[in-house]
Scaffold this active site. Structure first.
Site, mmCIF file in Angstrom:
data_model
loop_
_atom_site.group_PDB
_atom_site.id
_atom_site.type_symbol
_atom_site.label_atom_id
_atom_site.label_comp_id
_atom_site.label_asym_id
_atom_site.label_seq_id
_atom_site.Cartn_x
_atom_site.Cartn_y
_atom_site.Cartn_z
ATOM 1 N N ARG A 1 9.256 -26.871 -88.600
ATOM 2 C CA ARG A 1 8.222 -27.115 -89.606
ATOM 3 C C ARG A 1 7.393 -28.335 -89.244
ATOM 4 N NH1 ARG A 1 9.979 -28.855 -95.439
ATOM 5 N NH2 ARG A 1 9.082 -30.884 -94.919
ATOM 6 N N HIS B 1 11.031 -26.286 -105.326
ATOM 7 C CA HIS B 1 10.501 -27.628 -105.089
ATOM 8 C C HIS B 1 9.133 -27.553 -104.417
ATOM 9 C CE1 HIS B 1 12.032 -26.517 -101.173
ATOM 10 N NE2 HIS B 1 11.391 -27.541 -100.629
ATOM 11 N N ASP C 1 7.418 -29.931 -101.254
ATOM 12 C CA ASP C 1 7.995 -30.786 -100.220
ATOM 13 C C ASP C 1 7.701 -32.266 -100.465
ATOM 14 O OD1 ASP C 1 9.167 -28.737 -98.719
ATOM 15 O OD2 ASP C 1 7.265 -28.271 -97.749
ATOM 16 N N HIS D 1 8.152 -23.623 -103.750
ATOM 17 C CA HIS D 1 8.823 -22.589 -102.980
ATOM 18 C C HIS D 1 10.336 -22.744 -103.082
ATOM 19 C CE1 HIS D 1 8.290 -25.980 -100.213
ATOM 20 N NE2 HIS D 1 9.328 -25.535 -99.517
#
Length: 277
Positions: free
Chosen positions: A265, A102, A104, A250
């Protein structure tokens, strides 16, 4: 002097570079920022080792690249730091974030420009690597007729099947994001074209029958996941990965159950995807 000690070393010819000689806990000077920015544009994802950051320092590094993004549905955030997502899996986990290829939050109207993942704790026996794929190459290696076809198409990116279905989250006011984006997007900085569909969020191609859309998406997904387009990052404690969501996908490996992997994150806001012929 600012930026002169920074070294950029490619991981593969196609994607990924490791950057050393910089302490991200300290404010970035203009030259250091430019070296990191240029390395990110060239390599799509950059990695840093042996970093010690507080949440404020993590956010400050992200803010050098733009305003910070607030996730549309996740409640796994650090108290008093809504910009900082908790990325954690352990013996109680039923799933992990990112275990499907995907980019993000591509379901947002303006999906994030980039994500900065800081891993503090890794499994004792290895595992938990993250794979990254070059979506410029995914576009460029399609046959000419397929490139022309894809350049004229748009696709729906829907957060509901992921956040509401797999993760069981409750939508905020207005529901989960659902937006239409070009199948091929033009990078606003490099001007290069990248394939912009992913297994996590892209549900259908606009204007095609369901069987046509399903078949084309499956072909594009499989093509994008070609190993020659990839690099694989083996995490160590206090490592950072910073990737460009506009040009890279990723995939997080979950091969360490029931052991624990934990980090945080910070995500940088982006702009609305567009295609320029």
């Amino acid at each position: 002097m600012d930026g002169q000690s920074i070294d950029v070393r490619k991981l593969t010819p196609c994607i990924g570079a490791e950057i050393s000689g910089v302490d991200l806990a300290r404010p970035l000077g203009n030259r250091s920022f430019q070296v990191i920015h240029d390395a990110l544009m060239e390599n799509l994802v950059v990695f840093f080792r042996d970093q010690e950051l507080t949440h404020e320092q993590h956010k400050a590094f992200g803010r050098r690249f733009g305003e910070l993004h607030i996730h549309p549905s996740s409640l796994s955030v650090v108290a008093e730091h809504p910009e900082v997502l908790i990325i954690k899996a352990d013996e109680k986990s039923k799933y992990v974030a990112g275990e499907e290829w995907h980019t993000d939050v591509s379901c947002d109207l303006e999906p994030p420009m980039g994500s900065i993942l800081y891993i503090k704790e890794v499994p004792p026996d290895g595992g938990g690597d993250t794979l990254f794929a070059n979506m410029y190459r995914a576009y460029e290696t399609l046959s000419a007729p397929l490139r022309r076809l894809c350049e004229g198409l748009t696709a729906i990116h829907d957060g509901a099947p992921v956040y509401g279905g797999r993760f069981g989250q409750t939508p905020k006011a207005g529901g989960f994001p659902r937006n239409e984006h070009p199948v091929v997007r033009t990078h606003p900085v490099t001007g290069r074209k990248a394939l912009y569909v992913n297994r996590n969020f892209t549900t259908r191609i606009v204007g095609l029958r369901k069987n046509e859309s399903d078949a084309l998406l499956e072909m594009l997904w499989r093509h994008s996941e070609t190993p020659e387009f990839q690099c694989r990052f083996a995490w160590r404690a206090n490592s950072i990965a910073f990737w460009d969501n506009r040009s890279a996908m990723h995939h997080a490996m979950w091969d360490y159950f029931p052991h624990r992997r934990m980090g945080h994150r910070v995500t940088v806001k982006g702009d609305r995807p567009f295609f320029r012929a």
